[in-house]
Motif scaffolding. Structure first.
Motif, PDB file in Angstrom:
ATOM      1  N   GLN A  10     -47.119  -6.042  10.109  1.00  0.00           N
ATOM      2  CA  GLN A  10     -46.181  -4.919  10.032  1.00  0.00           C
ATOM      3  C   GLN A  10     -45.737  -4.446  11.415  1.00  0.00           C
ATOM      4  OE1 GLN A  10     -47.749  -1.170   8.840  1.00  0.00           O
ATOM      5  NE2 GLN A  10     -49.736  -1.496   9.751  1.00  0.00           N
ATOM      6  N   GLY A  11     -44.538  -3.881  11.458  1.00  0.00           N
ATOM      7  CA  GLY A  11     -43.989  -3.390  12.723  1.00  0.00           C
ATOM      8  C   GLY A  11     -42.877  -4.305  13.196  1.00  0.00           C
ATOM      9  N   ASN A  12     -42.286  -3.941  14.338  1.00  0.00           N
ATOM     10  CA  ASN A  12     -41.269  -4.800  14.947  1.00  0.00           C
ATOM     11  C   ASN A  12     -41.829  -5.364  16.235  1.00  0.00           C
ATOM     12  OD1 ASN A  12     -39.324  -4.236  12.941  1.00  0.00           O
ATOM     13  ND2 ASN A  12     -38.815  -2.313  13.952  1.00  0.00           N
ATOM     14  N   TRP A  13     -41.481  -6.607  16.508  1.00  0.00           N
ATOM     15  CA  TRP A  13     -42.105  -7.344  17.611  1.00  0.00           C
ATOM     16  C   TRP A  13     -41.042  -8.049  18.447  1.00  0.00           C
ATOM     17  CZ3 TRP A  13     -47.493  -7.062  17.873  1.00  0.00           C
ATOM     18  CH2 TRP A  13     -48.119  -6.525  16.737  1.00  0.00           C
ATOM     19  N   LEU A  31     -35.878  -9.198  19.269  1.00  0.00           N
ATOM     20  CA  LEU A  31     -36.676  -8.284  18.438  1.00  0.00           C
ATOM     21  C   LEU A  31     -36.724  -8.814  17.006  1.00  0.00           C
ATOM     22  CD1 LEU A  31     -38.232  -5.577  18.465  1.00  0.00           C
ATOM     23  CD2 LEU A  31     -36.100  -4.442  17.846  1.00  0.00           C
ATOM     24  N   VAL A  32     -37.938  -8.905  16.439  1.00  0.00           N
ATOM     25  CA  VAL A  32     -38.116  -9.510  15.120  1.00  0.00           C
ATOM     26  C   VAL A  32     -38.874  -8.530  14.221  1.00  0.00           C
ATOM     27  CG1 VAL A  32     -39.066 -11.512  13.900  1.00  0.00           C
ATOM     28  CG2 VAL A  32     -38.317 -11.764  16.268  1.00  0.00           C
ATOM     29  N   ARG A  33     -38.461  -8.458  12.972  1.00  0.00           N
ATOM     30  CA  ARG A  33     -39.112  -7.581  12.008  1.00  0.00           C
ATOM     31  C   ARG A  33     -40.394  -8.245  11.479  1.00  0.00           C
ATOM     32  NH1 ARG A  33     -38.666  -7.845   6.728  1.00  0.00           N
ATOM     33  NH2 ARG A  33     -36.880  -9.258   6.825  1.00  0.00           N
ATOM     34  N   GLY A  34     -41.451  -7.447  11.334  1.00  0.00           N
ATOM     35  CA  GLY A  34     -42.738  -8.002  10.900  1.00  0.00           C
ATOM     36  C   GLY A  34     -42.954  -7.903   9.400  1.00  0.00           C
ATOM     37  N   GLY A  47     -42.225  -0.838  21.751  1.00  0.00           N
ATOM     38  CA  GLY A  47     -42.751   0.416  22.279  1.00  0.00           C
ATOM     39  C   GLY A  47     -43.892   0.220  23.259  1.00  0.00           C
ATOM     40  N   ALA A  48     -44.398  -1.021  23.347  1.00  0.00           N
ATOM     41  CA  ALA A  48     -45.532  -1.292  24.237  1.00  0.00           C
ATOM     42  C   ALA A  48     -45.107  -1.209  25.694  1.00  0.00           C
ATOM     43  CB  ALA A  48     -46.107  -2.677  23.946  1.00  0.00           C
ATOM     44  N   ILE A  49     -46.036  -0.749  26.513  1.00  0.00           N
ATOM     45  CA  ILE A  49     -45.856  -0.815  27.969  1.00  0.00           C
ATOM     46  C   ILE A  49     -46.982  -1.702  28.483  1.00  0.00           C
ATOM     47  CG2 ILE A  49     -45.863   0.507  30.121  1.00  0.00           C
ATOM     48  CD1 ILE A  49     -44.650   2.849  28.563  1.00  0.00           C
ATOM     49  N   GLU A  53     -44.073  -3.553  32.077  1.00  0.00           N
ATOM     50  CA  GLU A  53     -43.020  -4.122  31.233  1.00  0.00           C
ATOM     51  C   GLU A  53     -42.909  -3.238  29.997  1.00  0.00           C
ATOM     52  OE1 GLU A  53     -43.803  -8.254  30.442  1.00  0.00           O
ATOM     53  OE2 GLU A  53     -43.438  -8.835  32.515  1.00  0.00           O
ATOM     54  N   VAL A  54     -41.779  -2.556  29.886  1.00  0.00           N
ATOM     55  CA  VAL A  54     -41.573  -1.577  28.819  1.00  0.00           C
ATOM     56  C   VAL A  54     -40.701  -2.212  27.736  1.00  0.00           C
ATOM     57  CG1 VAL A  54     -40.606   0.681  28.257  1.00  0.00           C
ATOM     58  CG2 VAL A  54     -41.709   0.311  30.493  1.00  0.00           C
ATOM     59  N   TYR A  55     -41.218  -2.245  26.512  1.00  0.00           N
ATOM     60  CA  TYR A  55     -40.463  -2.834  25.393  1.00  0.00           C
ATOM     61  C   TYR A  55     -39.887  -1.693  24.559  1.00  0.00           C
ATOM     62  CZ  TYR A  55     -42.284  -7.348  26.777  1.00  0.00           C
ATOM     63  OH  TYR A  55     -42.547  -8.495  27.487  1.00  0.00           O
ATOM     64  N   PHE A  56     -38.584  -1.531  24.629  1.00  0.00           N
ATOM     65  CA  PHE A  56     -37.924  -0.376  24.013  1.00  0.00           C
ATOM     66  C   PHE A  56     -38.218  -0.267  22.517  1.00  0.00           C
ATOM     67  CE2 PHE A  56     -34.546   1.869  21.834  1.00  0.00           C
ATOM     68  CZ  PHE A  56     -34.425   3.021  22.597  1.00  0.00           C
ATOM     69  N   LYS A  57     -38.322   0.981  22.073  1.00  0.00           N
ATOM     70  CA  LYS A  57     -38.503   1.261  20.646  1.00  0.00           C
ATOM     71  C   LYS A  57     -37.811   2.578  20.339  1.00  0.00           C
ATOM     72  CE  LYS A  57     -42.174   2.604  17.393  1.00  0.00           C
ATOM     73  NZ  LYS A  57     -43.615   2.722  17.177  1.00  0.00           N
ATOM     74  N   LEU A  58     -37.155   2.633  19.207  1.00  0.00           N
ATOM     75  CA  LEU A  58     -36.626   3.919  18.711  1.00  0.00           C
ATOM     76  C   LEU A  58     -37.824   4.638  18.116  1.00  0.00           C
ATOM     77  CD1 LEU A  58     -33.223   3.392  16.839  1.00  0.00           C
ATOM     78  CD2 LEU A  58     -33.695   4.964  18.735  1.00  0.00           C
ATOM     79  N   GLY A  59     -38.311   5.662  18.812  1.00  0.00           N
ATOM     80  CA  GLY A  59     -39.507   6.343  18.332  1.00  0.00           C
ATOM     81  C   GLY A  59     -40.559   6.397  19.421  1.00  0.00           C
TER      82      GLY A  59
END
Length: 799
Positions: free
Chosen positions: A636-639, A647-650, A670-672, A693-699
């Motif tokens: 679950q989640g987006n990766w 960006l891929v849906r889990g 959302g990971a840093i 390395e910041v991976y953008f996330k809405l939220g």
């Protein structure tokens, strides 16, 4: 199935009717007509211990597995008596004890069963050994899954399996082979997506049966000792694992260099060969931190000696290797050669420190040096003596780590591969035979080694690695999975073993990369490196009898792939070090099987290949030859695909194409992810700058970075830096805030922040509410912006 407990069942005996009970502070003793006592102890609201004796009294309560420094406490403990049962309640669960049979059921507060006895406690008189075989069986509804038990070389989900715990030297073991080197009698049950754990703390030979013999029944039993188990309530698997890990203990933080890449072979000698290997690493610029010396560095395989022919000046050599960034790790086995001119043998003989047979003589067995005697590491005096033996190796010569092998204990040329069962042990004053001490012999050796290395390495931290281990060994030592084989099947096994060890409380573990026995193909070696760099302990090791197994033994392409992945590991060192910090402080496993990550999703319950490295990196190794990619299950989640940044849906299965120089790696949105620059060894760059390395996330999402002086004990006095980064992504804004704990001043002044997947064009940047002069040409957040390391809030504003 109701059984008349007065009768025997297949020759087994059962508790009869409970006639009375007594209650101490946190314990209740129930007494039956036929001399059985059941002691129920509430350690926490979610952890209850059950002890049974069939002889009317309990023996001394002693365990090597339990971490005595752990504090326990509960909020609620109520006991009520009813006509046919007793009810014990905590704030999390309640326990029903049947008066007629002393059978136990454990339930959630709303009455949902967690685990219920089938036959419950029963026993069989073992007249051969003058003791009891103690047994426990519980009901197991369809759909229940089981995990844990340490290094088992079988499917991650243990449903339908029968497993044995008896530490055994299994050279070139194969899939499903039993038993193996380690004994971790702890499993996690997952029932209707709710988890619980059982830790059967009994060091005798034991067995676990997960609905293999009888459908709908899970049982465990041991050839002696006490029926003594801890029940741990989840309902999250993470809570079960964490509680168990606290119960059996965590290691201290390892020095950062131990998380680098290690190179080993049986054996690198003479000195010229060792230097040739280390120089080649530096020449090819493949990072490496440790070089290992196997048994051939010794004089005739005598522990604590050096071969005058191969290593005439060990101190000089170790210093020269250290100048080049290599830490030297040496092997030490338990077998001490019977030789009147050998000082270690003479000391142990004079002090009467060797294990004895029941009728008096010293236990004698063949290992590498020939005929040997074996120290009794269950004797505290012997452990103290053994620890002292490390003075020269560590304090004078400068060796940085010790590798304990053959400590199951392994003995050659006998069918059992180990000591006779009548060998006597001190067992910290609880004298016993080898039947009881066998499974913890290796752990007590590693403990004594740890105490010695720690004493003489001070003020630096020690590094120990062991082959055999019992629950709790992780307090003293790291481990590896023993003598595996250079086959694709073993690559699969290594992946499963590492996940299983991680959720069994023993995080600091690795496999022999490339396989110990036989010779891997170039492709297999490359695929194993790609998996091995995501294991907490990362070491290539081979028997070398079929050819060389250094990264350059397989041609140019494999050199490139090895360099690429080992460099990635070195970049991820701050991430890996932070995983370790969470493991030693919070009992969180470093590798997480998918079922641990999302137990609510039934698709994860039987997955074996994919795992999470830390909290935010998803790894799926390639486990078969000629693969152009593979199917995998993304939870679950987006990766973000690490290689393509897509960006891929889990929560679905998908096909991922990869090249030979890649395996599927995904980063949680959302990971840093913290990274250091590539170093050839830890400490080569004095103050490696942090890159985020910041991976953008809405939220929103939180990430953490732990740093300290990379060795030494200042961190225990608060001199560490623990940063929490909070990300909050909006449609055309991104906020990153930083909060720091600890008094360690990181040596770098700035950090680079790179944002991946930003959905808007940047219009402006504010740092701590101050607008920064923003020049689109000069500043590119996708490539990285450099800012002061002590910022509190970074605000990126979009068009």
């Amino acid at each position: 199935m109701i059984i008349n407990t007065e009768l025997e069942y297949k020759g087994d005996l059962f508790p009869s009717t409970i006639t009375s009970y007594t209650k101490e502070v946190d314990s209740i003793d129930f007494f039956t007509d036929n001399n059985v006592i059941m002691r129920v102890t509430v350690l926490r609201d979610s952890m209850i211990r059950f002890r049974f004796t069939a002889k009317g009294y309990f023996s001394n309560d002693f365990s090597y597995a339990i971490d005595k420094s752990q504090s326990h406490g509960y909020n609620v403990l109520e006991l009520n008596e009813f006509e046919d049962h007793y009810k014990i309640q905590t704030s999390k669960v309640y326990v029903i004890v049947q008066k007629q049979s002393a059978r136990v059921g454990i339930y959630e507060l709303d009455g949902t069963p967690i685990v219920e006895d089938e036959l419950g406690f029963h026993w069989e008189e073992s007249y051969e050994f003058g003791g009891n075989i103690v047994k426990m069986s519980k009901m197991s509804p369809e759909g229940e899954s089981f995990y844990g038990l340490g290094d088992k070389a079988t499917h991650l989900n243990l449903k339908g399996k029968r497993l044995e715990n008896w530490a055994t030297d299994q050279y070139a073991f194969h899939k499903d082979q039993e038993p193996l080197y380690k004994v971790v009698p702890f499993y996690i049950g997952l029932r209707n997506t709710k988890a619980y754990g059982i830790f059967f703390d009994n060091t005798f030979r034991s067995f676990f049966d997960f609905s293999h013999e009888r459908k709908g029944v899970t049982s465990f039993w041991a050839d002696g000792g006490e029926m003594n188990y801890y029940f741990i309530y989840g309902p999250k698997m993470s809570d079960v694992v964490t509680t168990y890990t606290h119960l059996t203990g965590k290691p201290e933080l390892p020095p950062l260099w131990t998380l680098g890449y290690h190179q080993c072979k049986w054996s690198y000698y003479p000195e010229a060969k060792v230097k040739e290997i280390t120089s080649k690493f530096r020449e090819l610029q493949i990072p490496c931190d440790a070089i290992y010396l196997d048994i051939d560095y010794m004089e005739g395989f005598r522990c604590f000696t050096w071969s005058k022919e191969y290593f005439p000046e060990p101190k000089r050599m170790v210093q020269e290797l250290a100048k080049d960034g290599f830490k030297t790790v040496v092997i030490i086995d338990p077998g001490i050669k019977i030789d009147n001119d050998y000082w270690v043998y003479k000391e142990a003989l004079e002090k009467d420190y060797f294990c004895k047979r029941a009728d008096g003589p010293y236990m004698k067995g063949k290992v590498w040096p020939g005929e040997c005697n074996f120290p009794d590491y269950t004797n505290p005096e012997v452990r103290e003596w053994w620890a002292g033996l490390f003075k020269e190796l560590i304090a004078e010569i400068g060796v940085k780590g010790v590798w304990n092998d053959m400590n199951e204990p392994a003995v050659m040329e006998v069918p059992t591969k180990t000591f006779p069962l009548d060998v006597r042990h001190n067992y910290d004053g609880n004298n016993c035979s080898h039947r009881k001490a066998h499974n913890i012999y290796g752990t007590q050796m590693a403990r004594a080694t740890y105490e010695g290395v720690k004493r003489f390495a001070f003020p630096k931290r020690p590094f120990i690695i062991t082959r055999s281990a019992y629950s709790g060994a992780q307090r003293y030592t790291s481990s590896w999975t023993g003598d595996n084989v250079a086959t694709w099947e073993h690559l699969w096994i290594a992946n499963v073993q590492m996940q299983r060890m991680s959720i069994s409380g023993m995080g600091f573990t690795g496999s022999d990369i490339g396989g110990f026995a036989e010779q891997p193909s170039a492709e297999l070696f490359a695929r194993w490196i790609q998996l091995g760099v995501f294991h907490p302990f990362c070491r290539t090791h081979s028997s070398g009898h079929h050819g060389d197994q250094e990264p350059w033994s397989f041609g140019e392409e494999v050199i490139e792939i090895t360099r690429k992945f080992v460099e990635l590991r070195y970049q991820l060192l701050p991430y890996l070090y932070t995983m370790f910090w969470h493991y030693i402080n919070d009992g969180i496993p470093m590798l997480k099987p998918l079922v641990y990550f999302d137990q609510e999703d039934p698709q994860t319950h039987y997955r074996t290949d994919e795992f999470l490295f830390g909290n935010q990196i998803f790894v799926c190794p390639i486990l078969e030859p000629n693969a152009q990619g593979r199917r995998l299950y993304l939870p679950q989640g987006n990766w973000y695909n690490y290689w393509t940044q897509e960006l891929v849906r889990g929560k679905r299965e998908l096909w991922v194409s990869t090249d030979f120089d890649q395996i599927p790696i995904f980063i949680k949105e959302g990971a840093i992810i913290p990274k250091y620059p590539v170093q050839q060894y830890v400490g080569q760059i004095e103050s490696p700058e942090l890159r985020l390395e910041v991976y953008f996330k809405l939220g929103k999402e939180k990430s953490y970075v732990y740093e300290d002086a990379q060795d030494g004990y200042d961190y225990t006095k608060g001199r560490y830096s623990y940063k929490t980064f909070s990300l909050n992504g909006k449609e055309n804004e991104l906020f990153i805030t930083q909060h720091q704990e600890g008094s360690f001043e990181t040596p770098y002044q700035t950090i680079t922040i790179q944002v991946i997947g930003l959905p808007f064009e940047v219009k402006g940047i504010e740092i701590d509410n101050e607008k920064i002069l923003f020049d689109k040409e000069a500043i590119n957040v996708a490539e990285g912006i450099v800012i002061d390391k002590d910022f509190t809030e970074l605000h990126i504003i979009g068009v």
